[in-house]
Design a protein around this motif. Structure first.
Motif, PDB file in Angstrom:
ATOM      1  N   THR A  44       0.841  -1.205   0.000  1.00 16.62           N
ATOM      2  CA  THR A  44       0.000   0.000   0.000  1.00 16.62           C
ATOM      3  C   THR A  44       0.876   1.255   0.000  1.00 16.62           C
ATOM      4  N   GLU A  45       0.289   2.342  -0.499  1.00 19.85           N
ATOM      5  CA  GLU A  45       0.987   3.630  -0.553  1.00 19.85           C
ATOM      6  C   GLU A  45       0.439   4.541   0.533  1.00 19.85           C
ATOM      7  N   ASN A  46       1.353   5.219   1.265  1.00 18.04           N
ATOM      8  CA  ASN A  46       0.907   6.136   2.315  1.00 18.04           C
ATOM      9  C   ASN A  46       0.786   7.558   1.774  1.00 18.04           C
ATOM     10  N   GLU A  47       0.459   8.486   2.658  1.00 19.96           N
ATOM     11  CA  GLU A  47       0.220   9.870   2.243  1.00 19.96           C
ATOM     12  C   GLU A  47       1.484  10.555   1.732  1.00 19.96           C
ATOM     13  N   ASN A  48       2.646  10.001   2.050  1.00 23.61           N
ATOM     14  CA  ASN A  48       3.911  10.557   1.559  1.00 23.61           C
ATOM     15  C   ASN A  48       4.353   9.911   0.251  1.00 23.61           C
ATOM     16  N   GLU A  49       3.440   9.163  -0.379  1.00 27.57           N
ATOM     17  CA  GLU A  49       3.694   8.458  -1.638  1.00 27.57           C
ATOM     18  C   GLU A  49       4.813   7.431  -1.489  1.00 27.57           C
ATOM     19  N   GLU A  50       4.877   6.811  -0.320  1.00 28.63           N
ATOM     20  CA  GLU A  50       5.835   5.741  -0.051  1.00 28.63           C
ATOM     21  C   GLU A  50       5.094   4.413   0.005  1.00 28.63           C
ATOM     22  N   TRP A  51       5.656   3.411  -0.665  1.00 26.47           N
ATOM     23  CA  TRP A  51       5.026   2.102  -0.718  1.00 26.47           C
ATOM     24  C   TRP A  51       5.558   1.206   0.393  1.00 26.47           C
ATOM     25  N   SER A  52       4.654   0.434   0.982  1.00 24.66           N
ATOM     26  CA  SER A  52       5.039  -0.483   2.052  1.00 24.66           C
ATOM     27  C   SER A  52       5.709  -1.722   1.473  1.00 24.66           C
TER      28      SER A  52
END
Length: 582
Positions: free
Chosen positions: A271-279
């Motif tokens: 999933t992608e977080n609000e900082n556009e970083e993928w888990s």
């Protein structure tokens, strides 16, 4: 691996800089030994070996083995239709060199869309193999396989002659590279595209795999207006040093499903977080991933309550089948096979459900197609509670090569897929498919709506008799001529085409049929694709000048026999749409 990188550079340099090599049997032997060495030490480095075998075959066109190996490796890579040049030499020099030489020639011509020639060789081989049933050599192709090829060619002749409802164009040089690019997935508003690539640029691993391509990595591109940004690596949280490939992106663009080599092939997600970083990816919960078998594609509904995927687990109808699965109480339940209307004894893959919830797109090797994977569509019938017979999307969407992982957009007007095409940047490229409709299907609906209000209808007879405007006869069958190998409309045609567009705007019951052609220069496959690009150029011109897509139909017919200059054209014909009501 770096050694092979140097080898391929040196031989590609020779190949490109010395195409017209003089006949030199001794040099051919040197090339042949080097090609054999490369192929023996790293069979997956097939592109390197192929280029050296080609050098050997061109250095001595009488060398049977060099020609045979060049043809075989062409069949196993891209531009497979080029194999016929070398197999024809083999057959001429030594017809008994390989038992199945006619079958191999048929395959080459099939890939080149020369289906009559392909059928001639397939039938010759079938006669040979059925009259010598005792032969057990390794170069024997089974009669079952040749029967499949014959059926594919017969299907292709029928399908390629049907009016096309789609156009296809390369997405962008910002997305595609000279390396294999494939498996595009997008969010619902088409502003994010994620895909798999084996390119060097931005790859997590600086080394190549044993096939001399870089390892698969997942890349991302974002669209601003009509322009896709330069694709970049999605990041090391998702990509590893080895193979990583995407499968599906949720409609909001926040959940990405990927393929993992674990368990013989499992589905993971991140999933992608609000900082556009993928888990970091983790395995899909529930009963989706099987023990010891592969799951290699997936589609998930917007509400997350239903999914489809492809698997080769036991209990199916053939190789890979498409399965469905519902979620209950937050848990994925037991998957079920989608049934014999969808699945065949061959492979099915790449399921994708349209927004209407009843239209399924998928790829299949078992339904009526050209060969390899073709994209099909089927709708669910509530009354029979079964899927309707799948329909082939036709040419130019499908070819003799594999078309798989078709991703339709939310409005159903476009789709994305990867394919090998003559105009591609390298190997597999990503293309956008646009639905342009079928006049026979759209005209009735359009005319029905027009009749609800007053309109000045112009019939076919009136077009001929009244000669409504000065050049009406020219307008009803106007010829747009193109330069060699070009699909760009020359400025000299703009005035007439704009005049036609204005005429159509004044008479809403009229439509346009665009039929495009190519000269006999080049091979049939290239000419089919070139004629389709010409048809699409004219269609695009009308759309840009205000003509609605449901009034337009465009199709490329390939080669038109006659004067070469007069063959490179698109014929633009105005017709009365109300005729389709009859």
């Amino acid at each position: 691996m770096k050694l092979y990188g140097k080898i391929i550079f040196s031989f590609l340099f020779m190949f490109l800089s010395d195409k017209l090599i003089a006949q030199d049997p001794e040099l051919a032997k040197i090339y042949l030994e080097q090609a054999d060495q490369v192929y023996a030490e790293a069979k997956d480095a097939i592109e390197i070996a192929k280029d050296i075998y080609i050098q050997a075959a061109e250095a001595d066109t009488m060398n049977v083995r060099a020609n045979y190996m060049a043809g075989v490796l062409y069949l196993e890579t891209v531009n497979r239709d080029y194999s016929t040049k070398y197999f024809e030499r083999v057959k001429r020099l030594d017809p008994k060199y390989r038992f199945n030489i006619d079958y191999l020639l048929g395959r080459g011509y099939q890939y080149g869309l020369e289906f009559e020639k392909a059928l001639k060789y397939f039938l010759a081989y079938k006669n040979k193999v059925t009259s010598d049933r005792s032969y057990r050599g390794r170069d024997k192709t089974s009669v079952y396989e040749v029967n499949d090829r014959i059926e594919e060619c017969q299907n292709a002749k029928e399908i390629i002659g049907m009016p096309s409802s789609y156009t296809i164009e390369n997405v962008s040089e910002n997305v595609n590279s000279t390396w294999p690019d494939y498996a595009p997935v997008l969010n619902e508003d088409e502003t994010v595209m994620i895909f798999t690539s084996r390119r060097q640029e931005g790859n997590t691993n600086e080394n190549v795999d044993k096939d001399n391509f870089y390892f698969e990595d997942i890349y991302i591109s974002k669209r601003n207006g009509v322009t896709w940004s330069k694709a970049k690596n999605i990041g090391q949280n998702v990509n590893t040093l080895y193979h990583d490939s995407n499968l599906f992106l949720s409609s909001d663009g926040k959940t990405l499903y990927i393929y993992s080599d674990e368990g013989n092939g499992d589905i993971f997600y991140c999933t992608e977080n609000e900082n556009e970083e993928w888990s970091k990816p983790k395995p899909l919960e529930g009963r989706i991933n099987s023990q010891g078998f592969a799951e290699q594609s997936i589609w998930v509904s917007d509400d997350g309550e239903f999914m489809m995927f492809a698997s080769n687990r036991p209990g199916g109808y053939g190789g890979f089948d498409i399965y469905g699965c519902y979620k209950e109480d937050g848990q994925w339940k037991r998957p079920f096979n989608m049934g014999p209307e969808i699945n065949t004894r061959a492979d099915e893959d790449g399921p994708y459900m349209a927004k209407d919830g009843i239209t399924l797109y998928f790829s299949s090797k078992g339904h009526k197609g050209f060969g390899g994977f073709d994209v099909f569509t089927s709708t669910y019938n509530d009354k029979t509670e079964k899927w309707n017979k799948p329909e082939n999307l036709g040419y130019p969407v499908n070819t003799v090569d594999d078309e798989v992982y078709f991703h339709p957009t939310a409005d159903g007007e476009r789709g994305y897929l990867a394919s090998v095409r003559e105009e591609g940047l390298g190997f597999t490229d990503i293309y956008m498919v646009t639905h342009v409709g079928n006049l026979e299907k759209t005209a009735k609906e359009r005319i029905s709506k027009l009749k609800e209000r007053e309109n000045d209808f112009i019939t076919d007879e009136q077009l001929e008799v009244k000669r409504l405007i000065d050049s009406v006869l020219n307008i009803s069958a106007y010829q747009v001529y193109f330069e060699v190998n070009s699909s760009e409309i020359d400025d000299s045609h703009n005035e007439k085409l704009i005049e036609m567009a204005n005429f159509l705007k004044s008479h809403q019951n009229l439509g346009v049929q665009i039929s495009a052609f190519a000269s006999s220069d080049g091979n049939p496959k290239y000419n089919y694709e070139l004629s389709n690009r010409r048809a699409q150029s004219v269609l695009k011109f009308f759309k840009e000048n205000g003509i609605e897509p449901d009034r337009l139909a465009a199709r490329g017919f390939g080669i038109l026999k006659g004067s070469e200059d007069k063959s490179r054209k698109a014929e633009v014909k105005i017709l009365d749409l109300s005729r389709f009501e009859e």
